[in-house]
Design an enzyme around this catalytic site. Structure first.
Site, PDB file in Angstrom:
ATOM      1  N   SER A 124      62.250 -11.980  20.688  1.00 59.87           N
ATOM      2  CA  SER A 124      60.824 -11.712  20.823  1.00 59.87           C
ATOM      3  C   SER A 124      60.398 -10.808  19.674  1.00 59.87           C
ATOM      4  O   SER A 124      61.236 -10.263  18.951  1.00 59.87           O
ATOM      5  CB  SER A 124      60.562 -11.006  22.142  1.00 59.87           C
ATOM      6  OG  SER A 124      61.231  -9.758  22.125  1.00 59.87           O
ATOM      7  N   LYS A 125      59.096 -10.657  19.558  1.00 60.11           N
ATOM      8  CA  LYS A 125      58.562  -9.802  18.507  1.00 60.11           C
ATOM      9  C   LYS A 125      59.112  -8.370  18.668  1.00 60.11           C
ATOM     10  O   LYS A 125      59.551  -7.736  17.713  1.00 60.11           O
ATOM     11  CB  LYS A 125      57.035  -9.799  18.631  1.00 60.11           C
ATOM     12  CG  LYS A 125      56.369  -9.265  17.429  1.00 60.11           C
ATOM     13  CD  LYS A 125      54.881  -9.464  17.484  1.00 60.11           C
ATOM     14  CE  LYS A 125      54.316  -8.603  16.373  1.00 60.11           C
ATOM     15  NZ  LYS A 125      52.956  -8.303  16.422  1.00 60.11           N
ATOM     16  N   ARG A 126      59.080  -7.923  19.898  1.00 62.36           N
ATOM     17  CA  ARG A 126      59.519  -6.553  20.170  1.00 62.36           C
ATOM     18  C   ARG A 126      61.003  -6.369  19.848  1.00 62.36           C
ATOM     19  O   ARG A 126      61.411  -5.425  19.188  1.00 62.36           O
ATOM     20  CB  ARG A 126      59.248  -6.238  21.639  1.00 62.36           C
ATOM     21  CG  ARG A 126      59.275  -4.781  22.009  1.00 62.36           C
ATOM     22  CD  ARG A 126      58.894  -4.601  23.473  1.00 62.36           C
ATOM     23  NE  ARG A 126      59.526  -5.599  24.331  1.00 62.36           N
ATOM     24  CZ  ARG A 126      60.767  -5.532  24.774  1.00 62.36           C
ATOM     25  NH1 ARG A 126      61.517  -4.505  24.481  1.00 62.36           N
ATOM     26  NH2 ARG A 126      61.279  -6.497  25.525  1.00 62.36           N
TER      27      ARG A 126
END
Ligand code: GLU
Length: 494
Positions: free
Chosen positions: A262-264
């Site tokens: 994910s981006k995070r």
């Protein structure tokens, strides 16, 4: 061209192009070109609330930078345009109405409050995932429950409505996926998907199916996250009387620490997530493309380095893996090093010169070319030529702490003796051979190893403990600079 193979990359312009999106684009491109087919770019911009200014430009720039030219798309009109869904709006309405007329979809007038009430009611009665479906639809405000005159009246009065797909209560929906084999879903788990929103815009599902059909897409190649939408699409194809394209769902990209990248997660693991980041961080596009090709696919032998054209030759869907592909950043750097090494110094020169300028140095072209040649097989990224090679332009201001560990108690004496041996070499005798010969003489005389001379000498001349081949670097620096740096180091490191 083989017109029977037509594939599309269909991003939504909701932000910068994600690295997973670029991989999807790449696989579509490789598949299209392998079959001499057509690669279409379609912008899926029907969700106006998520539209991000500049996102389309970013997508196109990222594709161009990666060398993935599309044959049809915005700005490259073919016979199937327009290629932005927002410009095809009327078309979708017409099919939504057709579906309603034929009994496969219906108008629904429920207000947000009514929808909330329905969910609350169902949750209270023990249903953990309440849906608008074959059961609940019968207690809602729609054209299946209201008398026909009432429906007509509401439509005439301009009341807000959506069009929903009438998903059958019990049906097994099967399809064959080129990567996963046969897949089946029970319609019971699906909701009556909204097809047309109250603003008159289609949802992704309706627009996607209509466009794939009208654009004569033969193969839908997309990320696994869309697999669960496919049964709805299959119903739509059936109800519209169309043959569905072949489906291929690509494996997820996983983070090294597990789970979907994910981006995070990417941020916390130092992995650039947007295609734009790789452009800005000056990766070699060929390296990123080669790396992404192998993120979920392999040619089935142990070869690893392939140009885009070779990948086109090799790529087939049956070699795409089903299981998630782990993003290995080190591997990407390995590819980057490989492509830098393969590029002629002359090709790298303009980029390196630009970076040098940014760093405040403007070396002579010939000098910089020699530096590039010398450092090419050591660097991971193009800026390393300058950041690691700064000593070619400026005297070391200080000595790297780690490097100083290589400066031992006897280093001063050894380096001084070495200086005596090279100080009388003429300008044109200041060559790798002579410089090395001087080391050999000294190691014989003092009965010490090569490193005892070379290590501190490197620290003195470059300020660093690592770097390009030392003696060619010293030859390039020239006699005056070298002698003066060695003298300074002897002073400062007493
Ligand atoms: N617009 C969807 C996306 O943003 C396209 C999915 C598909 O390829 O069908 O990824």
């Amino acid at each position: 061209m083989n017109e029977s193979v037509r594939v599309r990359f269909a991003p939504s312009p909701t932000g910068f192009l994600h690295i997973g999106g670029l991989r999807t684009a790449l696989y579509n491109y490789l598949f299209a070109k392998h079959h001499d087919g057509v690669f279409v770019l379609r912008i899926e911009d029907t969700d106006q609330s998520r539209y991000v200014e500049g996102a389309e430009e970013d997508i196109i720039e990222s594709l161009q930078w990666s060398g993935l030219d599309f044959d049809e798309g915005p700005g490259r009109e073919g016979d199937f345009g327009p290629y932005r869904q927002s410009e095809r709006r009327d078309l979708y309405q017409q099919y939504a109405e057709q579906l309603v007329e034929e009994g496969h979809a219906y108008y629904a007038f429920d207000t947000p409050e009514e929808l909330n009430d329905m969910r609350d009611r169902l949750e209270k009665s023990g249903n953990p995932s309440p849906k608008y479906d074959a059961v609940t639809r019968m207690s809602m405000q729609n054209s299946l429950t209201l008398p026909q005159e009432e429906v007509e009246k509401r439509l005439e009065e301009g009341e807000e409505y959506v069009v929903r797909l009438k998903v059958p209560r019990r049906e097994t929906i099967r399809f064959e996926d080129e990567i996963r084999g046969f897949v089946s879903f029970e319609s019971k788990g699906l909701d009556d998907q909204v097809l047309l929103k109250s603003d008159g815009m289609p949802t992704y599902h309706l627009a996607n199916v209509i466009d794939d059909h009208l654009m004569e897409i033969s193969h839908v190649i997309r990320g696994e996250e869309w697999l669960s939408s496919t049964p709805k699409h299959m119903l739509l194809y059936k109800y519209l009387g169309w043959e569905a394209p072949r489906m291929a769902h690509l494996p997820l990209i996983m983070s090294p620490s597990g789970g979907k990248l994910s981006k995070r997660k990417a941020e916390s693991e130092g992995i650039p997530i947007n295609a734009k980041d790789y452009r800005e961080q000056k990766y070699e596009p060929e390296a990123l493309v080669n790396f992404l090709a192998y993120l979920g696919w392999s040619p089935g032998d142990d070869s690893e380095i392939h140009s885009l054209d070779e990948l086109v030759e090799l790529f087939t869907l049956d070699r795409v893996s089903k299981s998630g592909a782990v993003f290995n950043h080190k591997k990407l750097l390995w590819y980057n090093e490989n492509y830098l090494r393969e590029k002629p110094a002359g090709e790298l020169y303009p980029r390196v010169a630009a970076i040098a300028k940014e760093e405040g140095v403007e070396p002579e072209k010939e000098y910089l070319l020699e530096i590039i040649e010398l450092m090419k097989d050591r660097v991971s990224k193009v800026e390393d030529f300058i950041t690691q090679g700064m000593f070619f332009f400026e005297d070391p201001e200080e000595y790297d702490k780690k490097a100083l560990k290589k400066w031992k108690d006897d280093s001063g004496e050894i380096v001084r003796k070495y200086l005596e041996k090279i100080v009388d070499l003429g300008e044109d005798e200041f060559t790798v051979d002579n410089l090395k010969a001087a080391v050999n003489e000294l190691t014989d005389e003092m009965d010490i190893g090569f490193g005892k001379v070379a290590m501190p000498l490197r620290v003195a001349v470059t300020g660093q403990g690592f770097g390009p081949d030392l003696f060619p670097a010293i030859e390039l620096l020239g006699k005056d600079t070298t002698i003066s740096r060695v003298k300074t180091a002897l002073e400062r490191l007493k």
